[in-house]
Design a protein around this motif. Sequence first.
Motif, PDB file in Angstrom:
ATOM      1  N   ASN A  59       0.844  -1.192   0.000  1.00 15.12           N
ATOM      2  CA  ASN A  59       0.000   0.000   0.000  1.00 15.12           C
ATOM      3  C   ASN A  59       0.883   1.247   0.000  1.00 15.12           C
ATOM      4  OD1 ASN A  59       0.583   0.765   2.879  1.00 15.12           O
ATOM      5  ND2 ASN A  59      -0.321  -1.250   3.213  1.00 15.12           N
ATOM      6  N   GLY A  60       0.255   2.397  -0.086  1.00 12.27           N
ATOM      7  CA  GLY A  60       1.014   3.636  -0.182  1.00 12.27           C
ATOM      8  C   GLY A  60       1.751   3.998   1.101  1.00 12.27           C
ATOM      9  N   LEU A  64       5.902   4.643   1.620  1.00  9.35           N
ATOM     10  CA  LEU A  64       6.579   5.746   2.315  1.00  9.35           C
ATOM     11  C   LEU A  64       7.533   5.218   3.384  1.00  9.35           C
ATOM     12  CD1 LEU A  64       3.500   8.112   2.873  1.00  9.35           C
ATOM     13  CD2 LEU A  64       5.516   8.680   1.484  1.00  9.35           C
ATOM     14  N   TRP A  86      -2.856  13.807   4.690  1.00 10.53           N
ATOM     15  CA  TRP A  86      -3.349  12.551   5.236  1.00 10.53           C
ATOM     16  C   TRP A  86      -2.366  12.066   6.305  1.00 10.53           C
ATOM     17  CZ3 TRP A  86      -6.978   9.714   6.679  1.00 10.53           C
ATOM     18  CH2 TRP A  86      -6.882   8.326   6.818  1.00 10.53           C
ATOM     19  N   ASN A  89       1.705  10.371   6.434  1.00  9.12           N
ATOM     20  CA  ASN A  89       3.005  11.029   6.415  1.00  9.12           C
ATOM     21  C   ASN A  89       3.615  11.139   7.808  1.00  9.12           C
ATOM     22  OD1 ASN A  89       1.228  12.675   4.078  1.00  9.12           O
ATOM     23  ND2 ASN A  89       3.148  11.802   3.430  1.00  9.12           N
ATOM     24  N   VAL A 131       4.157  16.370  -0.472  1.00 10.37           N
ATOM     25  CA  VAL A 131       2.894  15.698  -0.806  1.00 10.37           C
ATOM     26  C   VAL A 131       2.174  16.509  -1.888  1.00 10.37           C
ATOM     27  CG1 VAL A 131       0.711  14.818   0.108  1.00 10.37           C
ATOM     28  CG2 VAL A 131       2.731  14.915   1.595  1.00 10.37           C
ATOM     29  N   ASP A 157       5.265  12.252  -2.125  1.00  7.40           N
ATOM     30  CA  ASP A 157       4.077  11.438  -1.893  1.00  7.40           C
ATOM     31  C   ASP A 157       3.113  11.726  -3.040  1.00  7.40           C
ATOM     32  OD1 ASP A 157       1.604  10.405  -1.189  1.00  7.40           O
ATOM     33  OD2 ASP A 157       1.819  10.853   0.941  1.00  7.40           O
ATOM     34  N   ALA A 159       0.438   9.852  -3.888  1.00  8.26           N
ATOM     35  CA  ALA A 159      -0.769   9.035  -3.721  1.00  8.26           C
ATOM     36  C   ALA A 159      -2.003   9.674  -4.364  1.00  8.26           C
ATOM     37  CB  ALA A 159      -1.025   8.788  -2.238  1.00  8.26           C
ATOM     38  N   GLN A 160      -1.968  11.015  -4.529  1.00 10.26           N
ATOM     39  CA  GLN A 160      -3.132  11.698  -5.103  1.00 10.26           C
ATOM     40  C   GLN A 160      -2.797  12.310  -6.457  1.00 10.26           C
ATOM     41  OE1 GLN A 160      -4.901  14.389  -2.219  1.00 10.26           O
ATOM     42  NE2 GLN A 160      -4.927  12.827  -0.625  1.00 10.26           N
ATOM     43  N   TYR A 183      -4.794   2.478  -3.685  1.00  6.76           N
ATOM     44  CA  TYR A 183      -6.060   2.324  -2.964  1.00  6.76           C
ATOM     45  C   TYR A 183      -7.196   2.581  -3.969  1.00  6.76           C
ATOM     46  CZ  TYR A 183      -9.450   3.124   0.809  1.00  6.76           C
ATOM     47  OH  TYR A 183     -10.534   3.061   1.643  1.00  6.76           O
ATOM     48  N   LYS A 186      -8.080   6.089  -5.490  1.00  8.81           N
ATOM     49  CA  LYS A 186      -7.059   6.973  -6.080  1.00  8.81           C
ATOM     50  C   LYS A 186      -7.253   7.041  -7.603  1.00  8.81           C
ATOM     51  CE  LYS A 186      -5.001   6.949  -1.976  1.00  8.81           C
ATOM     52  NZ  LYS A 186      -4.897   8.055  -1.043  1.00  8.81           N
ATOM     53  N   TYR A 308      -8.905  17.541   4.932  1.00  6.70           N
ATOM     54  CA  TYR A 308      -9.042  16.724   6.124  1.00  6.70           C
ATOM     55  C   TYR A 308      -9.584  17.605   7.221  1.00  6.70           C
ATOM     56  CZ  TYR A 308      -6.457  13.637   3.152  1.00  6.70           C
ATOM     57  OH  TYR A 308      -6.093  12.871   2.082  1.00  6.70           O
TER      58      TYR A 308
HETATM   59  C1  LIG Z   1      -3.983   7.517   0.224  1.00  2.69           C
HETATM   60  C2  LIG Z   1      -2.812   8.268   0.698  1.00  2.69           C
HETATM   61  C3  LIG Z   1      -1.721   7.636   1.324  1.00  2.69           C
HETATM   62  C4  LIG Z   1      -1.721   6.212   1.776  1.00  2.69           C
HETATM   63  O1  LIG Z   1      -2.009   5.263   0.870  1.00  2.69           O
HETATM   64  P1  LIG Z   1      -2.564   3.831   1.376  1.00  2.69           P
HETATM   65  O2  LIG Z   1      -2.420   3.001   0.131  1.00  2.69           O
HETATM   66  O3  LIG Z   1      -3.964   4.019   1.791  1.00  2.69           O
HETATM   67  O4  LIG Z   1      -1.678   3.365   2.468  1.00  2.69           O
HETATM   68  C5  LIG Z   1      -0.617   8.401   1.644  1.00  2.69           C
HETATM   69  N1  LIG Z   1      -0.581   9.717   1.400  1.00  2.69           N
HETATM   70  C6  LIG Z   1      -1.609  10.372   0.823  1.00  2.69           C
HETATM   71  C7  LIG Z   1      -1.489  11.823   0.562  1.00  2.69           C
HETATM   72  C8  LIG Z   1      -2.776   9.669   0.475  1.00  2.69           C
HETATM   73  O5  LIG Z   1      -3.790  10.320  -0.082  1.00  2.69           O
END
Ligand SMILES: *Cc1c(COP(=O)(O)O)cnc(C)c1O
Length: 359
Positions: A59-60, A64, A86, A89, A131, A157, A159-160, A183, A186, A308
């Motif tokens: 997973n993300g 990290l 999120w 971090n 991020v 990061d 992830a988004q 996830y 995403k 958030y």
């Molecule tokens: C979703 C997300 C993560 C974590 O990813 P997971 O796969 O849910 O562990 C980390 N950083 C940001 C900014 C995210 O949006």
Amino acid sequence: MNIPFLELKRHHQDIQNELNAVTQKVVEEGWYVGGPRVKQFEEEFAAYLGARHCISCGNGTDALELVLEAMEIGPGDEVIIPSFTWVSNAEVVIRVGAKPVFADLPAHGYNISAEMIEPLININTKVIMAVHLYGVPCDMPAIMHLAKKHDIKVIEDCAQAHGAHIEGQKVGTFGNASAFSFYPTKNLGALGDGGAVVTNDNTLSDKIRLLADHGQQVRDKHLTVGRNSRLDTLQAAVLSLKLKHLDQWNAERAQLANQYLEGLKDCDLILPTSNESRVFHLFTIMSSRRDALKEHLSEKGIATAIHYPKAIHQIEAYHSNEHLPSAEKAASQILSIPLFPGLRKEEVSRLVEEVRRFL
Ligand SMILES: *Cc1c(COP(=O)(O)O)cnc(C)c1O
């Protein structure tokens, strides 16, 4: 007409047949963890980004943490992270034994900037975590310049931000290493959990592969104490399929976003910026009457979310007595409205109408 915040079922209708076919194939092939499909996805994703290595993992958040471990970040070290992000971090920094140092937001936007980071740097600072929140690239040239000046490493990061770029160079290829999440919600999402580290650094890549696979270089040869963090074969197959559609889906998200921007342009709201460099993961607006607006939309059957509701330094587990005014303001005023491939133009129009009626 109720409008969902996100409906993945609807988003997947486009490729339902392809998904069914590939799922059946993986079941028939009988290889469920690792194997050629995982390697294939790693190669395709690295090629898509223009990066040398992609190491898939569970997973993300693991991605990290694996990067921090591979960089040997631990007790006594400080890692600068945004306060408005999120929780992952902060979580990973503490898990490796280091100290998260929270940066406030600059006057505009939702990403940390070199100006806000620089005063936080001291002799213990080892890493900056940049991020790309909501799909907007951080100013990576400025952050990399600052990091080089102080001999600090940078983790992106992403992830988004799958597919976001700065003048054609994809995010995830600026820092020493970057983390992606797959996830399901995403922009590139699996049918379950998934993540990846991307890097151009051969040594880091080798170390991360080792750490994510029980420290094994080859079977039963454990060179270091590792862990288990893997992308399932089925998820890799789904991601290979979905990667082919990513740019088209990002374009669809941008189109819907532009419809919102046009419809809401003269409202008393802070709207997100639109440009071809960013992708739209979320469509977030800021309003001093956020909670009442959310309530109004909810009464009309329109689902919204808050990304958030608290800055990290305001969360129980990470609480500190700092005052970071911009991050706190964002947390109290931000609202995400529905945005996903498959959302209909009529739904966007209806939402715009309801927001305008409230204001
Ligand atoms: C979703 C997300 C993560 C974590 O990813 P997971 O796969 O849910 O562990 C980390 N950083 C940001 C900014 C995210 O949006």
